[in-house]
Write a protein that holds these residues in place. Sequence first.
Motif, PDB file in Angstrom:
ATOM      1  N   THR A   1      -5.750  -1.947  26.253  1.00 59.58           N
ATOM      2  CA  THR A   1      -6.583  -0.779  25.988  1.00 59.58           C
ATOM      3  C   THR A   1      -7.470  -1.020  24.780  1.00 59.58           C
ATOM      4  N   SER A   2      -8.723  -0.656  24.858  1.00 59.23           N
ATOM      5  CA  SER A   2      -9.650  -0.770  23.744  1.00 59.23           C
ATOM      6  C   SER A   2     -10.666   0.356  23.832  1.00 59.23           C
TER       7      SER A   2
ATOM      8  N   PRO B   1      -1.459   3.868  24.623  1.00 64.05           N
ATOM      9  CA  PRO B   1      -0.249   3.099  24.318  1.00 64.05           C
ATOM     10  C   PRO B   1      -0.224   2.620  22.867  1.00 64.05           C
ATOM     11  N   HIS B   2       0.984   2.618  22.301  1.00 63.43           N
ATOM     12  CA  HIS B   2       1.215   2.086  20.946  1.00 63.43           C
ATOM     13  C   HIS B   2       0.198   2.687  19.977  1.00 63.43           C
ATOM     14  N   ASN B   3       0.287   3.980  19.814  1.00 61.76           N
ATOM     15  CA  ASN B   3      -0.686   4.754  19.046  1.00 61.76           C
ATOM     16  C   ASN B   3      -0.155   5.017  17.643  1.00 61.76           C
ATOM     17  N   LEU B   4      -1.007   4.782  16.647  1.00 62.69           N
ATOM     18  CA  LEU B   4      -0.632   4.997  15.248  1.00 62.69           C
ATOM     19  C   LEU B   4      -1.699   5.866  14.597  1.00 62.69           C
ATOM     20  N   THR B   5      -1.277   6.995  14.023  1.00 58.62           N
ATOM     21  CA  THR B   5      -2.199   7.928  13.375  1.00 58.62           C
ATOM     22  C   THR B   5      -1.889   7.978  11.891  1.00 58.62           C
TER      23      THR B   5
ATOM     24  N   PHE C   1       0.518  10.975   5.660  1.00 58.25           N
ATOM     25  CA  PHE C   1       1.409  10.900   6.812  1.00 58.25           C
ATOM     26  C   PHE C   1       0.990   9.747   7.704  1.00 58.25           C
ATOM     27  N   MET C   2       1.989   9.240   8.437  1.00 54.47           N
ATOM     28  CA  MET C   2       1.755   8.226   9.458  1.00 54.47           C
ATOM     29  C   MET C   2       2.603   8.588  10.663  1.00 54.47           C
ATOM     30  N   LEU C   3       1.958   8.791  11.795  1.00 51.11           N
ATOM     31  CA  LEU C   3       2.611   9.252  13.016  1.00 51.11           C
ATOM     32  C   LEU C   3       2.490   8.169  14.078  1.00 51.11           C
ATOM     33  N   GLY C   4       3.598   7.858  14.729  1.00 52.61           N
ATOM     34  CA  GLY C   4       3.594   6.871  15.794  1.00 52.61           C
ATOM     35  C   GLY C   4       4.050   7.462  17.111  1.00 52.61           C
ATOM     36  N   ASN C   5       3.297   7.224  18.178  1.00 56.63           N
ATOM     37  CA  ASN C   5       3.687   7.681  19.506  1.00 56.63           C
ATOM     38  C   ASN C   5       3.183   6.672  20.544  1.00 56.63           C
ATOM     39  N   HIS C   6       3.620   6.891  21.784  1.00 53.58           N
ATOM     40  CA  HIS C   6       3.285   5.955  22.856  1.00 53.58           C
ATOM     41  C   HIS C   6       3.166   6.733  24.153  1.00 53.58           C
ATOM     42  N   SER C   7       2.076   6.505  24.882  1.00 53.19           N
ATOM     43  CA  SER C   7       1.864   7.142  26.175  1.00 53.19           C
ATOM     44  C   SER C   7       1.048   6.195  27.046  1.00 53.19           C
ATOM     45  N   LYS C   8       0.937   6.550  28.312  1.00 56.57           N
ATOM     46  CA  LYS C   8       0.182   5.716  29.237  1.00 56.57           C
ATOM     47  C   LYS C   8      -1.299   5.745  28.904  1.00 56.57           C
ATOM     48  N   LYS C   9      -1.794   6.909  28.490  1.00 57.80           N
ATOM     49  CA  LYS C   9      -3.210   7.040  28.156  1.00 57.80           C
ATOM     50  C   LYS C   9      -3.537   6.354  26.840  1.00 57.80           C
TER      51      LYS C   9
ATOM     52  N   ARG D   1       8.157   9.883  13.830  1.00 59.47           N
ATOM     53  CA  ARG D   1       8.198   9.373  15.199  1.00 59.47           C
ATOM     54  C   ARG D   1       7.804  10.481  16.155  1.00 59.47           C
ATOM     55  N   GLY D   2       6.912  10.158  17.087  1.00 59.83           N
ATOM     56  CA  GLY D   2       6.478  11.144  18.060  1.00 59.83           C
ATOM     57  C   GLY D   2       7.514  11.380  19.132  1.00 59.83           C
ATOM     58  N   SER D   3       7.128  12.194  20.121  1.00 57.25           N
ATOM     59  CA  SER D   3       8.061  12.543  21.200  1.00 57.25           C
ATOM     60  C   SER D   3       8.391  11.340  22.068  1.00 57.25           C
ATOM     61  N   SER D   4       7.487  10.365  22.150  1.00 59.12           N
ATOM     62  CA  SER D   4       7.718   9.153  22.930  1.00 59.12           C
ATOM     63  C   SER D   4       7.195   7.968  22.133  1.00 59.12           C
ATOM     64  N   THR D   5       8.069   7.007  21.845  1.00 64.72           N
ATOM     65  CA  THR D   5       7.682   5.849  21.039  1.00 64.72           C
ATOM     66  C   THR D   5       8.138   4.570  21.724  1.00 64.72           C
ATOM     67  N   SER D   6       7.541   3.474  21.318  1.00 63.34           N
ATOM     68  CA  SER D   6       7.906   2.154  21.817  1.00 63.34           C
ATOM     69  C   SER D   6       8.543   1.354  20.686  1.00 63.34           C
ATOM     70  N   GLU D   7       9.064   0.180  21.019  1.00 60.39           N
ATOM     71  CA  GLU D   7       9.658  -0.679  20.002  1.00 60.39           C
ATOM     72  C   GLU D   7       8.607  -1.154  19.018  1.00 60.39           C
ATOM     73  N   ILE D   8       7.383  -1.354  19.506  1.00 63.56           N
ATOM     74  CA  ILE D   8       6.297  -1.760  18.616  1.00 63.56           C
ATOM     75  C   ILE D   8       6.047  -0.689  17.557  1.00 63.56           C
ATOM     76  N   ILE D   9       6.021   0.558  17.981  1.00 56.78           N
ATOM     77  CA  ILE D   9       5.789   1.669  17.049  1.00 56.78           C
ATOM     78  C   ILE D   9       6.952   1.807  16.069  1.00 56.78           C
TER      79      ILE D   9
END
Length: 324
Positions: A206-207, A97-101, A87-95, A34-42
Amino acid sequence: MLRVIKPKNARSKRFLENREPKVNENPKQALFIRGSSTSEIIKDTLQAMYDLRKPNAVHFTRKNEVHPFDDETKLEFFLRKNDTAHFMLGNHSKKRPHNLTIGRAFDHQIMDMIELGIEYAVPSYVFDSVKMAVGARPLFLFQGEAFEYRDEYRKLKSLLVDFFHGTIADGVDLEGIQHLISVTAGPISEDSNAMVTDGGAFKSATSTAGTGLIFFRVFTIELKKSGTKTPRVETKEMGPALNLRIRRTKFADDKTMYEATRVPAENRNVNVKNVSRDVFGDKYGRIHLGDQKLDSIQTRKMKALKLTRSDKKRSQGTAEEADE
């Protein structure tokens, strides 16, 4: 950098030897962060992916300041400490959103990474279906021409297959095939999607231009009676259901990829000339003989080829009759 640990007893020595490189490697472990900021989706997505990857997985439930596209040091430290290759990393930011690496490493060094944006998500607990057993290996179904001619799609296909590969088995029982992962590449367009919410699902605005949606679906496989030896196969959606879009990528160079995919000499299939096998597994060989010089073969000292007394008399008699 981790310090070099010297084993103090036999148990710790066996543990360190198990982490050393081998000809036949252990099942690859995956790290979920889990990243420094995550959402419920992540959170729901990471938990669902962890359930699909168990038992060869490690899940970090606390927040971690990890940004692999900016600095790989901290992530590589986690990979080395936990002896994980994926690895799988999840984070969320305004730039973003709902980011999965999702990515993989070679010798605990980051090799390939693909950043995916979640634009539609339905968690697993929404679906009323039987969940698969822990450690079950999935079937994969890739649909779409993009997986054949686009580099980022081909890398994503390779990453997903490698990520959910599991242990190597000589054979698979039908009862052991319990779920199917379907990955479909949608049409590629330059347009962006609008923000929409649909019941328990989620859609983002976002796309990324030049990439299309990727539909990730998981189904439960049910074997029904068909009246014959071959059962009737039915599928039921198990979740999670994700619509993904590729955002950023980072791939290994040719030299690193060659070292990572190099097959050890012990596991290479040596082609033996003039040896083949048929469909039943029987082995056939062809032998090529040179010219046999019978006149120069040493036969005097061979007991089996020596002439007996009767043979000598018979040969002398035939010679005298020929002279007369």
